[in-house]
Design a protein around this motif. Structure first.
Motif, PDB file in Angstrom:
ATOM      1  N   GLY A 264      37.061  36.115  29.010  1.00 39.61           N
ATOM      2  CA  GLY A 264      37.949  35.010  28.664  1.00 39.61           C
ATOM      3  C   GLY A 264      37.707  33.811  29.546  1.00 39.61           C
ATOM      4  N   ARG A 265      38.761  33.047  29.798  1.00 44.11           N
ATOM      5  CA  ARG A 265      38.613  31.852  30.621  1.00 44.11           C
ATOM      6  C   ARG A 265      39.932  31.537  31.310  1.00 44.11           C
ATOM      7  NH1 ARG A 265      38.200  26.691  26.454  1.00 44.11           N
ATOM      8  NH2 ARG A 265      40.375  26.688  25.752  1.00 44.11           N
ATOM      9  N   GLY A 266      39.873  30.608  32.273  1.00 45.34           N
ATOM     10  CA  GLY A 266      41.072  30.214  33.005  1.00 45.34           C
ATOM     11  C   GLY A 266      41.412  31.177  34.120  1.00 45.34           C
ATOM     12  N   VAL A 267      42.544  30.907  34.784  1.00 47.44           N
ATOM     13  CA  VAL A 267      43.010  31.712  35.916  1.00 47.44           C
ATOM     14  C   VAL A 267      44.445  32.148  35.671  1.00 47.44           C
ATOM     15  CG1 VAL A 267      43.471  31.755  38.400  1.00 47.44           C
ATOM     16  CG2 VAL A 267      41.509  30.468  37.518  1.00 47.44           C
ATOM     17  N   SER A 268      44.696  33.438  35.859  1.00 50.16           N
ATOM     18  CA  SER A 268      46.046  33.976  35.779  1.00 50.16           C
ATOM     19  C   SER A 268      46.473  34.497  37.138  1.00 50.16           C
ATOM     20  CB  SER A 268      46.120  35.104  34.739  1.00 50.16           C
ATOM     21  OG  SER A 268      45.841  34.622  33.445  1.00 50.16           O
ATOM     22  N   LEU A 269      47.780  34.506  37.377  1.00 53.26           N
ATOM     23  CA  LEU A 269      48.347  35.041  38.610  1.00 53.26           C
ATOM     24  C   LEU A 269      49.066  36.350  38.302  1.00 53.26           C
ATOM     25  CD1 LEU A 269      49.939  31.796  40.119  1.00 53.26           C
ATOM     26  CD2 LEU A 269      47.610  32.670  40.438  1.00 53.26           C
ATOM     27  N   ARG A 270      48.702  37.404  39.058  1.00 52.59           N
ATOM     28  CA  ARG A 270      49.390  38.678  38.932  1.00 52.59           C
ATOM     29  C   ARG A 270      50.386  38.803  40.076  1.00 52.59           C
ATOM     30  NH1 ARG A 270      45.281  42.170  39.278  1.00 52.59           N
ATOM     31  NH2 ARG A 270      44.923  42.253  37.025  1.00 52.59           N
ATOM     32  N   TRP A 271      51.680  38.895  39.739  1.00 51.21           N
ATOM     33  CA  TRP A 271      52.745  38.910  40.726  1.00 51.21           C
ATOM     34  C   TRP A 271      53.047  40.338  41.179  1.00 51.21           C
ATOM     35  CZ3 TRP A 271      54.042  34.241  42.553  1.00 51.21           C
ATOM     36  CH2 TRP A 271      53.653  33.145  41.787  1.00 51.21           C
ATOM     37  N   PRO A 272      53.736  40.499  42.312  1.00 49.85           N
ATOM     38  CA  PRO A 272      53.991  41.852  42.838  1.00 49.85           C
ATOM     39  C   PRO A 272      54.719  42.779  41.862  1.00 49.85           C
ATOM     40  CG  PRO A 272      54.435  40.225  44.537  1.00 49.85           C
ATOM     41  CD  PRO A 272      54.175  39.467  43.274  1.00 49.85           C
ATOM     42  N   ASP A 273      55.498  42.211  40.933  1.00 50.22           N
ATOM     43  CA  ASP A 273      56.209  43.061  39.977  1.00 50.22           C
ATOM     44  C   ASP A 273      55.362  43.406  38.765  1.00 50.22           C
ATOM     45  OD1 ASP A 273      56.099  40.670  38.644  1.00 50.22           O
ATOM     46  OD2 ASP A 273      58.274  40.431  38.401  1.00 50.22           O
ATOM     47  N   GLY A 274      54.089  42.993  38.774  1.00 57.71           N
ATOM     48  CA  GLY A 274      53.193  43.302  37.675  1.00 57.71           C
ATOM     49  C   GLY A 274      53.116  42.237  36.598  1.00 57.71           C
ATOM     50  N   GLN A 275      54.009  41.265  36.636  1.00 57.85           N
ATOM     51  CA  GLN A 275      53.969  40.185  35.658  1.00 57.85           C
ATOM     52  C   GLN A 275      52.728  39.317  35.871  1.00 57.85           C
ATOM     53  OE1 GLN A 275      56.169  39.471  33.025  1.00 57.85           O
ATOM     54  NE2 GLN A 275      56.933  41.529  33.482  1.00 57.85           N
ATOM     55  N   VAL A 276      52.167  38.823  34.784  1.00 57.47           N
ATOM     56  CA  VAL A 276      50.984  37.958  34.841  1.00 57.47           C
ATOM     57  C   VAL A 276      51.331  36.630  34.172  1.00 57.47           C
ATOM     58  CG1 VAL A 276      48.583  37.663  34.135  1.00 57.47           C
ATOM     59  CG2 VAL A 276      49.403  39.918  34.834  1.00 57.47           C
ATOM     60  N   THR A 277      51.078  35.536  34.886  1.00 60.24           N
ATOM     61  CA  THR A 277      51.341  34.210  34.335  1.00 60.24           C
ATOM     62  C   THR A 277      50.077  33.368  34.415  1.00 60.24           C
ATOM     63  OG1 THR A 277      52.111  33.400  36.489  1.00 60.24           O
ATOM     64  CG2 THR A 277      53.778  34.254  34.971  1.00 60.24           C
ATOM     65  N   GLU A 278      49.981  32.411  33.527  1.00 62.05           N
ATOM     66  CA  GLU A 278      48.807  31.547  33.477  1.00 62.05           C
ATOM     67  C   GLU A 278      48.937  30.411  34.486  1.00 62.05           C
ATOM     68  OE1 GLU A 278      46.560  30.218  29.661  1.00 62.05           O
ATOM     69  OE2 GLU A 278      47.940  28.580  30.159  1.00 62.05           O
ATOM     70  N   ALA A 279      47.882  30.206  35.302  1.00 62.00           N
ATOM     71  CA  ALA A 279      47.864  29.105  36.260  1.00 62.00           C
ATOM     72  C   ALA A 279      46.931  27.993  35.819  1.00 62.00           C
ATOM     73  CB  ALA A 279      47.445  29.612  37.641  1.00 62.00           C
ATOM     74  N   VAL A 280      45.758  28.356  35.317  1.00 64.33           N
ATOM     75  CA  VAL A 280      44.777  27.384  34.818  1.00 64.33           C
ATOM     76  C   VAL A 280      44.424  27.813  33.400  1.00 64.33           C
ATOM     77  CG1 VAL A 280      42.498  26.351  35.160  1.00 64.33           C
ATOM     78  CG2 VAL A 280      43.876  27.008  37.142  1.00 64.33           C
ATOM     79  N   GLY A 281      44.748  26.969  32.429  1.00 65.15           N
ATOM     80  CA  GLY A 281      44.664  27.394  31.054  1.00 65.15           C
ATOM     81  C   GLY A 281      43.290  27.381  30.435  1.00 65.15           C
ATOM     82  N   GLY A 282      42.395  26.572  30.962  1.00 66.99           N
ATOM     83  CA  GLY A 282      41.099  26.465  30.312  1.00 66.99           C
ATOM     84  C   GLY A 282      40.056  25.902  31.241  1.00 66.99           C
ATOM     85  N   PRO A 283      39.058  25.247  30.700  1.00 66.32           N
ATOM     86  CA  PRO A 283      37.991  24.702  31.554  1.00 66.32           C
ATOM     87  C   PRO A 283      38.544  23.735  32.597  1.00 66.32           C
ATOM     88  CG  PRO A 283      37.356  24.626  29.248  1.00 66.32           C
ATOM     89  CD  PRO A 283      38.811  24.996  29.282  1.00 66.32           C
ATOM     90  N   VAL A 284      37.992  23.807  33.806  1.00 62.35           N
ATOM     91  CA  VAL A 284      38.417  22.929  34.886  1.00 62.35           C
ATOM     92  C   VAL A 284      37.567  21.655  34.905  1.00 62.35           C
ATOM     93  CG1 VAL A 284      38.750  22.729  37.388  1.00 62.35           C
ATOM     94  CG2 VAL A 284      39.205  24.901  36.237  1.00 62.35           C
ATOM     95  N   THR A 285      36.242  21.818  34.795  1.00 60.98           N
ATOM     96  CA  THR A 285      35.335  20.675  34.899  1.00 60.98           C
ATOM     97  C   THR A 285      34.742  20.253  33.572  1.00 60.98           C
ATOM     98  OG1 THR A 285      33.341  22.004  35.254  1.00 60.98           O
ATOM     99  CG2 THR A 285      34.675  21.484  37.185  1.00 60.98           C
ATOM    100  N   GLY A 286      34.736  21.138  32.591  1.00 55.75           N
ATOM    101  CA  GLY A 286      34.082  20.822  31.316  1.00 55.75           C
ATOM    102  C   GLY A 286      32.560  20.913  31.386  1.00 55.75           C
ATOM    103  N   LEU A 287      32.012  21.359  32.533  1.00 55.39           N
ATOM    104  CA  LEU A 287      30.560  21.481  32.670  1.00 55.39           C
ATOM    105  C   LEU A 287      30.026  22.753  32.027  1.00 55.39           C
ATOM    106  CD1 LEU A 287      30.174  20.255  36.353  1.00 55.39           C
ATOM    107  CD2 LEU A 287      29.476  19.037  34.298  1.00 55.39           C
ATOM    108  N   GLY A 288      30.907  23.715  31.763  1.00 59.26           N
ATOM    109  CA  GLY A 288      30.481  24.933  31.100  1.00 59.26           C
ATOM    110  C   GLY A 288      29.792  25.914  32.031  1.00 59.26           C
ATOM    111  N   THR A 289      29.128  26.889  31.436  1.00 59.94           N
ATOM    112  CA  THR A 289      28.444  27.925  32.199  1.00 59.94           C
ATOM    113  C   THR A 289      27.233  27.341  32.910  1.00 59.94           C
ATOM    114  OG1 THR A 289      29.154  29.561  30.579  1.00 59.94           O
ATOM    115  CG2 THR A 289      27.362  30.189  32.055  1.00 59.94           C
ATOM    116  N   ALA A 290      27.083  27.677  34.200  1.00 57.56           N
ATOM    117  CA  ALA A 290      25.977  27.128  34.986  1.00 57.56           C
ATOM    118  C   ALA A 290      24.623  27.612  34.513  1.00 57.56           C
ATOM    119  CB  ALA A 290      26.175  27.493  36.465  1.00 57.56           C
TER     120      ALA A 290
END
Length: 290
Positions: A264-290
């Motif tokens: 997939g893509r983006g960054v999620s945060l896994r909290w101590p209670d097991g919940q996962v929330t989205e921190a970064v939803g998609g591409p950061v730079t738009g440069l794509g795969t190196a």
């Protein structure tokens, strides 16, 4: 996110933006050599209001970029603009103190007076085996290696952590050599995008997503988790490698596995209670795969 469309206008070719595998990296391997070049500018408002700190940071951020590539620093070039000689002297004072602290020579540059304040530094380093930012793959462990010493820089609370001005040269150089010593699959230094944003760039370059385990992230007691995930930490390296890879030898820095790369893509945060929330939803730079 504007970078991808903006940089698409640059000439194409095998050396474009660092070459295949190094697009969007912290430094650019120079074709036909063992040199790595990095270039970072300091926000002009910071050069204007805090010239000594701007000078110090211009060295710090560029040497961190080389360190993320696994390159040993060889020298610096600075381009300085200032309204007058007195202001320029304050910037150069901070820059020269940092260069002495890290044991890296300033080789030359350019100075212009009578203009608005601005500062950019180019750093040159050497390595036969540059470490890409985009070398991560799904299933690789994410590790943060960070210096938790020091404290918030006065005037920048919650935004800039100063761990470097109190360190000895041997400590600074040992931390700079951590990525080179470990040779991970991927590495990026934590920039002004913070831990979450920088991890997004590392994942994007590898064609991955990432999950960060909040409770496992090493952080100073004086910093809240929210500030720590979004600030500039002074010295912080995010690396990705196979789960059984050893920790890098990083001197006074703390190193801990605190997440993994995923599909997939983006960054999620896994909290101590097991919940996962989205921190970064998609591409950061738009440069794509190196």
């Amino acid at each position: 996110s504007a970078l991808g469309p903006l940089l698409a206008a640059l000439p194409s070719g095998p050396a474009r933006l660092g070459g295949p595998g190094f697009v969007g990296d912290d430094g650019a391997p120079v074709p036909g050599s063992d040199l790595v070049a990095a270039c970072d500018a300091i926000v002009p408002s910071m050069v204007e209001r805090d010239p000594e700190w701007a000078g110090w940071c211009s060295v710090l951020v560029n040497l961190n970029d080389l360190a993320a590539m696994g390159a040993a620093p060889a020298g610096l070039l600075d381009a300085l603009a200032a309204p007058d000689a007195a202001h320029a002297a304050r910037v150069i004072g901070g820059l020269s103190r940092a260069a002495r602290a890290y044991g890296v020579p300033v080789l030359g540059g350019h100075t212009q007076l009578g203009v608005p304040a601005a500062l950019s530094v180019t750093a040159l380093g050497r390595t036969a085996r540059p470490v890409p930012g985009g070398g991560g793959r799904p299933g690789y462990a994410v590790r943060l290696t960070a210096d938790l010493g020091g404290g918030w820089r006065p005037g920048y609370r919650g935004r800039q952590w100063d761990s470097t001005t109190g360190r000895r040269t041997d400590e600074l150089r040992e931390m700079l050599g951590a990525v080179a010593a470990a040779g991970p699959a991927a590495a990026k230094d934590v920039s002004m995008a913070g831990i979450a944003g920088t991890l997004g760039m590392l994942a994007e370059a590898g064609g991955c997503g990432a999950v960060l385990d909040v409770a496992a992230v090493p952080r100073p007691a004086a910093a809240s988790m929210g500030d720590w995930l979004t600030c500039f930490p002074g010295f912080g390296m995010l690396t990705a490698d196979r789960p059984d890879a050893p920790a890098p030898p990083a001197g006074p820095a703390v190193s801990r596995v605190c997440g993994e790369l995923t599909t997939g893509r983006g960054v999620s945060l896994r909290w101590p209670d097991g919940q996962v929330t989205e921190a970064v939803g998609g591409p950061v730079t738009g440069l794509g795969t190196a």
